[in-house]
Design a protein around this motif. Sequence first.
Motif, PDB file in Angstrom:
ATOM      1  N   THR A  41       0.852  -1.195   0.000  1.00 49.04           N
ATOM      2  CA  THR A  41       0.000   0.000   0.000  1.00 49.04           C
ATOM      3  C   THR A  41       0.884   1.240   0.000  1.00 49.04           C
ATOM      4  O   THR A  41       1.920   1.287   0.662  1.00 49.04           O
ATOM      5  CB  THR A  41      -0.894   0.037   1.248  1.00 49.04           C
ATOM      6  OG1 THR A  41      -0.077  -0.248   2.389  1.00 49.04           O
ATOM      7  CG2 THR A  41      -2.004  -0.987   1.178  1.00 49.04           C
ATOM      8  N   THR A  42       0.459   2.237  -0.756  1.00 47.69           N
ATOM      9  CA  THR A  42       1.199   3.496  -0.825  1.00 47.69           C
ATOM     10  C   THR A  42       1.001   4.273   0.465  1.00 47.69           C
ATOM     11  O   THR A  42      -0.118   4.362   0.965  1.00 47.69           O
ATOM     12  CB  THR A  42       0.681   4.327  -2.016  1.00 47.69           C
ATOM     13  OG1 THR A  42       0.875   3.558  -3.201  1.00 47.69           O
ATOM     14  CG2 THR A  42       1.426   5.637  -2.138  1.00 47.69           C
ATOM     15  N   LYS A  44       0.206   7.177   3.072  1.00 42.68           N
ATOM     16  CA  LYS A  44      -0.587   8.411   3.073  1.00 42.68           C
ATOM     17  C   LYS A  44       0.313   9.587   3.433  1.00 42.68           C
ATOM     18  O   LYS A  44       0.104  10.713   2.989  1.00 42.68           O
ATOM     19  CB  LYS A  44      -1.723   8.293   4.104  1.00 42.68           C
ATOM     20  CG  LYS A  44      -2.537   9.573   4.307  1.00 42.68           C
ATOM     21  CD  LYS A  44      -3.260   9.965   3.035  1.00 42.68           C
ATOM     22  CE  LYS A  44      -4.061  11.255   3.212  1.00 42.68           C
ATOM     23  NZ  LYS A  44      -4.700  11.668   1.952  1.00 42.68           N
ATOM     24  N   ALA A  70       2.475   4.709  -6.989  1.00 48.15           N
ATOM     25  CA  ALA A  70       1.401   5.717  -7.019  1.00 48.15           C
ATOM     26  C   ALA A  70       1.763   6.919  -7.900  1.00 48.15           C
ATOM     27  O   ALA A  70       1.166   7.982  -7.789  1.00 48.15           O
ATOM     28  CB  ALA A  70       1.105   6.196  -5.596  1.00 48.15           C
ATOM     29  N   PRO A 175      -6.735   9.037  -1.557  1.00 48.55           N
ATOM     30  CA  PRO A 175      -5.435   8.533  -2.011  1.00 48.55           C
ATOM     31  C   PRO A 175      -4.714   9.482  -2.966  1.00 48.55           C
ATOM     32  O   PRO A 175      -3.524   9.324  -3.202  1.00 48.55           O
ATOM     33  CB  PRO A 175      -5.775   7.220  -2.713  1.00 48.55           C
ATOM     34  CG  PRO A 175      -7.232   7.011  -2.601  1.00 48.55           C
ATOM     35  CD  PRO A 175      -7.859   8.177  -1.918  1.00 48.55           C
ATOM     36  N   THR A 264       0.912   4.375   6.733  1.00 48.04           N
ATOM     37  CA  THR A 264      -0.096   3.809   5.836  1.00 48.04           C
ATOM     38  C   THR A 264      -1.408   3.599   6.577  1.00 48.04           C
ATOM     39  O   THR A 264      -1.426   3.470   7.802  1.00 48.04           O
ATOM     40  CB  THR A 264       0.368   2.458   5.252  1.00 48.04           C
ATOM     41  OG1 THR A 264       0.904   1.671   6.303  1.00 48.04           O
ATOM     42  CG2 THR A 264       1.417   2.646   4.182  1.00 48.04           C
TER      43      THR A 264
END
Length: 271
Positions: A41-42, A44, A70, A175, A264
């Motif tokens: 997951t990218t 935040k 991303a 996102p 994340t």
Amino acid sequence: MHAVRQPAVAGAFYPGQAAELLRDIRTLLTQAMGQTDNQATTPKAIIVPHAGYIYSGSTAALAYAQLTAARHSIRRVVLLGPAHRVPVRGLALPGDDYLATPLGELEVDQAAVTELVKLPQVVVSRAVHAQEHSLEVQLPFLQAVLDDFTLVPLVVGDATPKEVAEVLELLWGGPETLLVISSDLSHYLPYSTAQQVDSLTTQAILHLDDRLTHQQACGGTPINGLLLAARQHGLQPELLGQCNSGDTAGDKNRVVGYAAVAFTQEAPHVH
């Protein structure tokens, strides 16, 4: 005519020529990708150091390498760093339409500016931004890893964690919005002392403890604001790397500490 904030530390903190700058950043990113597991997951939000690239570029690259997946989806970067040159109460916007680096101009998100200036803790000051390096050194990394994005650049002065968190909350988005906090850790301690002090600081960050002092991190105020917001949003921090200038390009008598941290969104537990 649009107003452009020209680079203040190109040729000093990082190469002033576009080709050399891009080559250096790509080298740092390639090395970083070999050192960390790329996140599924990218993040935040990321915390990255802001010294000269020979000192802290390798640490910053550990965080920026997490963003490559991303590249197309992040469309706005909210960038906060501490004031080093001109003191300011609150958080300062640059009053410019673009911020320039040797890699080109980045557009300031005017819709975000319009919302931000309604907050009492946000001011507009070209003087605060003019010579400030804490935001500028992050821009070429962002230009190298992301495609097309607007920027919300804020220099943080005398502010409370709550005031910073309120700004982040306003700009939180989805996102498409990345939060970047620019901060070094301890300053000018002997090598082994710095290692101990900085380890305690990164542990505090990993526990989302928003009581960092400026002795622990020059960007303590923006970090504290992020940690407050991270608790509210259920973000999980991960330490990607930590070192100091004695490990990279400086002597070991007086070092500056650096860390890269990614935050994340916690995956919902499936029962």
